[in-house]
Structures are given as C-alpha cells and as structure tokens.
Design an enzyme around this catalytic site. Structure first.
Site, PDB file in Angstrom:
ATOM      1  N   HIS A 190      55.571 -39.330  56.827  1.00 59.19           N
ATOM      2  CA  HIS A 190      55.306 -39.220  58.270  1.00 59.19           C
ATOM      3  C   HIS A 190      56.292 -40.011  59.123  1.00 59.19           C
ATOM      4  O   HIS A 190      55.902 -40.706  60.060  1.00 59.19           O
ATOM      5  CB  HIS A 190      53.872 -39.669  58.583  1.00 59.19           C
ATOM      6  CG  HIS A 190      52.834 -38.914  57.840  1.00 59.19           C
ATOM      7  ND1 HIS A 190      52.693 -37.549  57.938  1.00 59.19           N
ATOM      8  CD2 HIS A 190      51.879 -39.330  56.962  1.00 59.19           C
ATOM      9  CE1 HIS A 190      51.691 -37.153  57.156  1.00 59.19           C
ATOM     10  NE2 HIS A 190      51.195 -38.212  56.553  1.00 59.19           N
ATOM     11  N   SER A 213      46.248 -36.487  57.205  1.00 59.03           N
ATOM     12  CA  SER A 213      47.441 -36.160  56.436  1.00 59.03           C
ATOM     13  C   SER A 213      47.191 -34.902  55.595  1.00 59.03           C
ATOM     14  O   SER A 213      46.881 -33.853  56.140  1.00 59.03           O
ATOM     15  CB  SER A 213      47.857 -37.354  55.581  1.00 59.03           C
ATOM     16  OG  SER A 213      49.122 -37.155  55.003  1.00 59.03           O
TER      17      SER A 213
END
Length: 322
Positions: A207, A99
C-alpha cells in the site's frame, strides 16, 4: 425484515493462525464446500495449510490471502444457509474489508465470482512479492497522532522512502517503506513517546508507491475481469466512500496497491449510515477491536470460531423479523 443496520467486515492478512476455521469445517457442510472450491480454483490445499500448517506455509502471502478468504466466505455462507439461502447482501446494510478483505467482501456482495476473487488474490500476492524483491517492509506505530507521524516520516526522509500505508485508528498507523527508513521511523517514534513502535514480520512494503509495478500488473489483470455493481453498500479502502460503479471498483482495487487503507475514515462513516452493529467475518478480532474502540456508535462482534458463529446466528435471529 432486518430491524437494525448491520455491517459485515472482512479482515485482511495478519489474523491467520494454524487451526483457523477447523471447528467450522467439521460442523458445516457449506464450509467444507467453500474450502474445496478455493482449493480447486487455486490448485493449493488451502484447508491443510489452515488446519495443520506449518505456519511457515500458512504465512506465505498467497496462502494467507486464500486461507483468510476461505474462512471469511465460509462464515458468510453459514449465515446465508441458516436464513434459507438469503444472500448476505440482503442481510447486511453495508460491507467492507481491510486490504485483501475487500475481495472477500466483493464476492459476498455479488461483484466478484468465487473463481475471479481467488484468481485475483493469487495474482495480487504474486505481483506484490515481485514488486517487493528490492527490500522493504512495514512497521506499526501506536500512540502518536497524525501530525506526530508526519514529523517522524520527515525525519526518515533522508534514509529512504517511507509512508503511511494504513490509518487504522486515531493513534494507530502502519508505515510501509524501505528498510533503512523504517528503522529510523521506529527509533524516532519511540523517542517521541509511542506506546508501540516495531517492525512487522512482513517482507513487502504494501500500500505505498513502492508497489507501482504491482499496481500496473493488477490493473491489466482486472481489465479482463467482469466486476458487477455491489448489491449493498460497499466501502472502498482507497476512497473510504461507498462505491457502486463497476469500473470505479476495478480502479479502486488497482489504486489500493499504492495507496493506504483508510480504515479510520470508513469507521467514521458508520454514523452517517446509521450502522450500529458489525460482525467481523473471518479469523481474528482486529477489525472488531478497532470498531469498538473508535467510539462511532457501532458494537462489533467476533465470529472466528464455532461458539462465536452460533452466538452471531442467535443474535441475527433476533434482529431479523420474519
């Protein structure tokens, strides 16, 4: 000459803790300089938040990103300084991040300047918070395979949006979505025998498709950023493949806002590249734990404190023949 193919992996949000990097800051001038740079660029006292908190400040998305970035990059700079200012990309055969850890990795492979990485991380956190104002969050499910997770998501479909946002291990998933749907996901996963099924203390459904506006804003911001080709193998979260074209890197960073982190697939690529050793640079031990449990022929090591960093430097000395 490096005698083993090494990967450096960079954690994302979630591993932060008050006191992180303080022992490294006290020991190494290069760490103090790195924290000063991040603070000057962001106009925030990142060191104070990391060392003294309170946790309510450190856990704010922007501060978590900046603190984790500063901690990770500091360890990279310690390695580079120890080996006579050798760039990390000349020591590591591959790098990747989870991430927001991708930004730490991209800085360390010469793709993003310090300034651009910090500015992008601050903007990314702001865009995600804006996109998440309508409510939502994330949940962790451990102990079910992907087919079972798909059944869980199907059961929640009538209660709102929910989707896989991180596939971290064969039986470990992070689900992002709207609150009512996540409540159903957690309840159904428990009923199906999940070892762990719980909501995370996160107020943003990262996400997933709910971050569409954040993706649009970040993509526009990236248009004005000079991204260079990574100087060693960089695995993208969005494709789980090595990427080298600068425009592809930009697209992957924007696409990541609405697509899941394919961490399991990245780890499963390690044998193809003959990567047998990994060091997690930054707070915590999440990524090293995932790698060691994945059975991909790679031994991962934690480096989040002074003792572990010294052990890593000693190990690297043995792996690098001069």
């Amino acid at each position: 000459m490096i005698t083993e193919k090494i990967a450096f992996v960079f954690p994302g949000q979630g591993a932060q803790r008050v006191g992180m990097a303080r022992d490294l800051y006290d020991e190494y001038q290069v760490v103090r300089h790195t924290f000063e740079q991040v603070s000057d660029i962001s106009h925030k006292n990142v060191a104070q938040a990391c060392f003294s908190g309170p946790k309510e400040i450190l856990n704010k998305p922007e501060m978590t990103s900046l603190g984790t970035f500063a901690h990770s990059v500091s360890i990279a700079k310690i390695i580079e300084t120890h080996f006579g200012d050798t760039p990390l990309y000349n020591i590591g055969y591959a790098v990747t991040g989870h991430s927001m850890g991708q930004y730490s990795a991209l800085h360390c492979v010469g793709s993003l300047t310090m300034k651009d990485a910090v500015v992008l991380l601050s903007a990314r956190s702001t865009y995600m918070s804006m996109a998440g104002q309508d409510g939502g969050g994330m949940a962790c499910i451990i102990g079910l395979d992907k087919g079972m997770i798909e059944k869980v998501l199907l059961a929640a479909s009538g209660h709102g949006f929910a989707a896989i946002s991180n596939h971290n291990a064969r039986d470990q998933f992070i689900i992002s979505g709207q609150n009512d749907a996540l409540d159903v996901v957690v309840a159904r996963a428990r009923a199906m025998g999940a070892k762990i099924a719980r909501r995370l203390n996160v107020s943003v459904p990262a996400h997933c498709a709910l971050m569409q506006n954040a993706e649009y804003l970040l993509r526009a911001r990236l248009e004005n950023i000079d991204v260079k080709s990574p100087k060693t193998n960089w695995f993208s979260n969005q494709t789980a493949n090595v990427m080298s074209n600068p425009q592809d890197v930009k697209d992957a960073l924007a696409d990541q806002m609405t697509h899941g982190v394919r961490w399991l697939e990245i780890m499963e690529k390690f044998p193809e590249y003959n990567i047998t050793c990994a060091y997690e640079l930054g707070p915590g031990k999440v990524l090293s734990g995932l790698i060691n449990r994945a059975n991909v022929g790679c031994q991962a090591h934690v480096t989040d404190n002074l003792k572990n960093v010294r052990a890593m430097l000693a190990e690297l000395e043995n792996k690098i023949s001069r």
